[in-house]
Every structure is written in C-alpha cells, then in structure tokens.
Scaffold this active site. Structure first.
Site, PDB file in Angstrom:
ATOM      1  N   ASP A 271      -1.764   4.518  -3.548  1.00  0.00           N
ATOM      2  CA  ASP A 271      -0.834   5.489  -4.091  1.00  0.00           C
ATOM      3  C   ASP A 271      -0.378   5.071  -5.488  1.00  0.00           C
ATOM      4  O   ASP A 271      -0.096   3.894  -5.734  1.00  0.00           O
ATOM      5  CB  ASP A 271       0.373   5.589  -3.157  1.00  0.00           C
ATOM      6  CG  ASP A 271       1.352   6.664  -3.552  1.00  0.00           C
ATOM      7  OD1 ASP A 271       0.955   7.837  -3.538  1.00  0.00           O
ATOM      8  OD2 ASP A 271       2.512   6.330  -3.858  1.00  0.00           O
TER       9      ASP A 271
ATOM     10  N   GLU B 272     -13.833 -10.706   1.054  1.00  0.00           N
ATOM     11  CA  GLU B 272     -13.873 -11.734   2.093  1.00  0.00           C
ATOM     12  C   GLU B 272     -14.158 -11.147   3.480  1.00  0.00           C
ATOM     13  O   GLU B 272     -14.528 -11.869   4.397  1.00  0.00           O
ATOM     14  CB  GLU B 272     -12.538 -12.482   2.154  1.00  0.00           C
ATOM     15  CG  GLU B 272     -12.179 -13.254   0.897  1.00  0.00           C
ATOM     16  CD  GLU B 272     -10.796 -13.871   1.007  1.00  0.00           C
ATOM     17  OE1 GLU B 272     -10.314 -14.032   2.150  1.00  0.00           O
ATOM     18  OE2 GLU B 272     -10.193 -14.166  -0.048  1.00  0.00           O
TER      19      GLU B 272
END
Length: 542
Positions: free
Chosen positions: A207, A260
């Site tokens: 956002d 990751e």
C-alpha cells in the site's frame, strides 16, 4: 527453476469487510472467504489478494493497522487466516496479503507509547513528530496537505496538558506516518514480512508504495493545494512527500528477505507515480510488479485505449517486469458505472446521488473492456463483484458512510464500491450474511445481479468472466509480451493481435461487420458471429 507464477496470474481482490459474512454480525470475515474459495477456483483465478484483515479500529477500512501480525476479531482469528491460506493452497490458489508500511493506526501500541513519551524520545522517533512553527509552535511544521483533505499535521496535547508537537499523517488523522529514517521501523517490517511468509503468504500488495520516505528537511510544498485521492501520475505534479528515491532501498531490503523463501514470493506496488519513474520500482532487485493504473484511467476510445496498452507493454519489455492490468479496485468507482458517463470520464472521489450514468451502457462497455484486458499479456487484477457487473452505489445515507475522505471533506468517498456482495437473490442480505445484517445497505438491483441469478446463464456477466478466464488460460494469453496494433476496420474500432488471437473492440454506438470468414473464439456480447456489435469486444482466430 523458478516458475514466476505472478507473470501471467489472474488475481482476485477480496475486500474482507464486504465479501461474505459467516457469523452473521454484518461484517465480512475470513471464514466467509474460505467458504467461497471453491467459487473462486471455478471462476478461474490464480491468486487471491486480501485487503487488510489485521487488528484495526477500522477508521479507514482496515488500512489503519494497530497490529500487523494478528487478525481483527471482526474478521476472525489467526487460525482462521491459517485455514484460509491452507485451503487456498489445496485448491491451487496463491494468497497475496496487503501490507501497509507508510502509516499505522493511532491505536498502535508504538504510537500510544510515542504520545506518552517526551519530545525527542526514542518512542517519538518511530513516527514523524516535529515542533510547530510560530511563536508558540501553534502552526504546522510545513504546508503539506493530506490525501484525505485538510492539513497533513495534527498537534498533540503533552503529558502536562499543554499543546505540544505535531505528528505527520499523509492520510487520516488516525493514520500517523512511520519514520523510515529509524532502523527500528525497518526491523519491525522485516518481522511482519517474515511472519506472513512463514504462515504461507505467497506475496504482498504494498500500500502507498511511493510513500514512506519523506524529503530531507520536510520542505514546504511549492503550493499548499489539496491533493486528489488518486493522482494520474502523468506528470511531475505529485505531492512533494511521494516518490522519494529512498523507498528503493527499502524494497531492496525486502526483496533480499523474500528471496530467502521458496515458492516465488512476490510484491506488487501500489505507486501513483509519473510514467518515467515506474521502472524504478521493478528493477531486478526490487518489486516484481507495479500496478498499471493508466489502463484503469483510460477513456472509452481507440486512442486512449491504444496508448494505455502499448505504453506499459513497451515499458514492460524494457525492464523485464510483467505488465499488470486492472479496471476496478476498492479505491475507484466501479467500471460498470464509470463507463456509463457521457459527460467525461471519472474514476475517483466516489459517485454523488446527483450523477446519473447510463447503467446499461456502462455494463456493456465494462464487459467489453474486461474482454480486452483478459486478452492481453501480463497479469490481470479483478475486484470482487465486478464479475457480477455490480454498479457503484451512490444512495448510501451519509451517516453510514465510513470513508475518511467523506468525513473530512464531504465528498461521496469510496464506500460506494465497497457495498457487501450479493450471492443469493432471495436470501437475507442477498446471501452475504445469514442474519440479513450488512455494514452498508445493498441496493435492490443487487438482487437481480446476485450470483445465483447469473450462474449457468450463458449471457450473464458472471458466465462471461468464467468463459474468458478459462479461455485465457487455455490459449496462454497472459504469457509473452507481444501485442501488435493492426489497421483499423473503421473509425472507432481497435484491432490488435495478442498471441493466437486478434482482438476487435468497437468503441462506437453502431454495429460493424466482422471480417469475412472470421472465426469468433469469444465475445463480450451474446451471439456475435458476424457482427462486431456496438460497444463490444470479440476475440477471433488470427
């Protein structure tokens, strides 16, 4: 090898308050969404984007977050979120959650601690507190204006009862901005990202992705003018507090964290920035996508549609990021209504009771625009209820409206596109809630447009969406990047080639003959065999 599912995914946006209410309290919830996941699977979407469902006072529809790692009790529990994600994955649907990093709620524990602390304290440094100007600090630190109208600064009362510092809120007074110059804010959001990815989230819609970092020294804007809710991004005339270069350092940090994790996790930016700045957000070590709002804003003409298609595709080819297409969301007037205006094109600030767009024309053009969108390469974003052809709702009593823009400035606001969905014509609240409760009133037309009234009816908007989505997947229309604009068949006719099909869009009010021998694969209107009907789109074999 990475599959990069997000490059051509169809993503369905759910606004949790208004999708489906399982417990009957009038507010949509996570169990209600979980119960409808098979519907979404059948519709043909690849991913689900959930607008915020976190703990929140709901001053701005959940975009005022008081706890980023828990579920608001109105929506359920953290176990309900786990169940939703697990069930979606069973059905092969990815889950994207909204993250709100520019600001928190003023009820967030850290802001409450900041209010209780002294000026200059570590607690206050988590947010944007500043001394005021004037002899006694009675004037705001600068002239910035809020997106929701009025000053972007609010003065606090200190512990001794005296007027004190001011805090920055680019949006509502209840949404104080984080201080991203503070490393502890970075640590906080790293924890939020990891929390949701470890619970199975496949990505994040970010956002106000062009917010967060503010210009050094917080200089006055060139002029203290009101800022539109949604900026067109067509030029450099955007607020001074947006699109600072420092935001890219944040996204590089986030991308490294996401890398990751397995499963091709993704980020998509809500960033209203000039076209010549969009590429910065989707560099290889930053975001995966940025919303292409130019398509949403394009008027119903060959010229505007062509520009809104070819410019972002050129941009996508240059940067190697997929284009995104979107026609409606929780911040804009629904496109079934927008396309019904004959006095100009509007997309923001809501619909007033005095405006009277042509609903039948709006839905017809909306279906045609959707058929065009779903034929294009890249990913497509669908807003809940647009597959029913729902209109923007103007007739909401002012006392029931919740949008801060309405409360601060009196504009209609965004509640009209957030009215609870209709699922069954003859059920309480049209099937939205078992008790008949709904946090916003549903208009009578919603009964006729309810899902059960359209299900299985070939001419319905719902079945048009299902057919288009399944054909899009079958024909692999989302893959690749190449679109060719063809010679027009006549004035007001857009012709383009995408993958194995040619798409014809008639933006006029007159029917037009299809090319002789054309084999129609799909059409936005029924029985389009030899005629390219007024305000319609057809796909034909190349």
């Amino acid at each position: 090898m990475a599959n990069e599912w997000w490059r051509d995914a169809v993503v369905y946006q759910v606004y949790p308050r208004s999708f489906a209410d399982a417990n009957g309290d009038g507010m949509g919830d996570l169990p209600g969404i979980t119960a409808k996941l098979e519907y979404l699977k059948d519709l043909g979407v690849d991913a689900l984007w959930l607008s915020p469902f976190y703990t929140s006072p709901q001053k701005d529809g959940g975009y005022d977050v008081s706890n980023y790692t828990d579920v608001d009790p109105r929506f359920g529990s953290i176990s309900d979120a786990d169940d939703l994600i697990a069930r979606a994955h069973e059905l092969g649907i990815k889950v994207i959650v909204d993250i709100v990093p520019n600001h928190s709620s003023d009820q967030h524990e850290l802001f409450q601690k900041a209010l209780a602390a002294k000026p200059g304290s570590p607690e206050r440094d988590m947010y944007m507190f500043r001394d005021g100007k004037g002899e006694n600090g009675e004037l705001p630190p600068n002239n910035w204006q809020s997106i929701f109208h009025g000053s972007a600064w609010t003065r606090v009362t200190e512990a001794d009862g005296k007027p004190g510092q001011w805090y920055l809120h680019i949006f509502d007074t209840s949404q104080p901005d984080w201080n991203w110059e503070n490393p502890k804010v970075h640590e906080l959001f790293e924890g939020v990202l990891r929390f949701w990815m470890e619970r199975g989230a496949d990505g994040f819609r970010v956002d106000v992705a062009h917010g967060m970092v503010k210009p050094e020294g917080l200089p006055d804007a060139p002029e203290a003018k009101e800022t539109a809710m949604l900026d067109t991004g067509d030029d450099d005339d955007i607020p001074v507090y947006f699109d600072q270069d420092g935001v890219h350092e944040i996204y590089r940090e986030w991308r490294a964290i996401m890398n990751e994790y397995d499963g091709d996790r993704m980020m998509v930016a809500e960033a209203w920035v000039p076209k010549n700045r969009q590429h910065l957000y989707v560099r290889p070590d930053e975001m995966h996508q940025i919303f292409n709002f130019g398509f949403l804003q394009a008027g119903w003409s060959v010229e505007t549609l062509t520009s809104a298609i070819m410019e972002p595709l050129t941009f996508a080819n240059e940067v190697g990021a997929p284009t995104t297409w979107v026609l409606s969301n929780h911040d804009t007037i629904r496109h079934a209504t927008r396309y019904g205006f004959d006095h100009g094109y509007r997309f923001g600030e809501g619909l007033s009771r005095e405006e009277n767009p042509d609903f039948e024309l709006g839905v017809r053009r909306a279906r045609a625009a959707t058929a065009l969108m779903l034929a294009l390469p890249g990913s497509a974003y669908i807003y809940q209820g647009e597959e029913f052809g729902l209109p923007e709702v103007a007739d909401i009593p002012d006392e029931l409206r919740e949008d801060p823009a309405h409360k601060r400035a009196g504009v209609p606001g965004r509640d009209g596109c957030r009215v609870p969905l209709p699922w069954e014509k003859n059920a309480p609240a049209y099937g939205y809630s078992p008790t008949g409760e709904a946090w916003l009133p549903q208009p009578e037309i919603f009964g006729e447009l309810a899902a059960d009234q359209q299900d299985g009816k070939p001419d319905s908007t719902l079945e048009m969406y299902r057919t288009a989505l399944h054909l899009r997947r079958e024909l692999e229309l989302g893959k690749g990047t190449d679109v060719t604009i063809n010679d027009s068949l006549g004035e007001g006719i857009l012709s383009l080639t995408s993958g194995p099909i040619t798409v014809l869009v008639n933006t006029t009010d007159q029917d037009h003959a299809l090319p002789e021998g054309a084999e129609v694969v799909f059409a936005s209107v029924p029985d389009a065999k030899t005629i390219l009907a007024a305000n319609s789109t057809v796909w034909i074999k190349k």
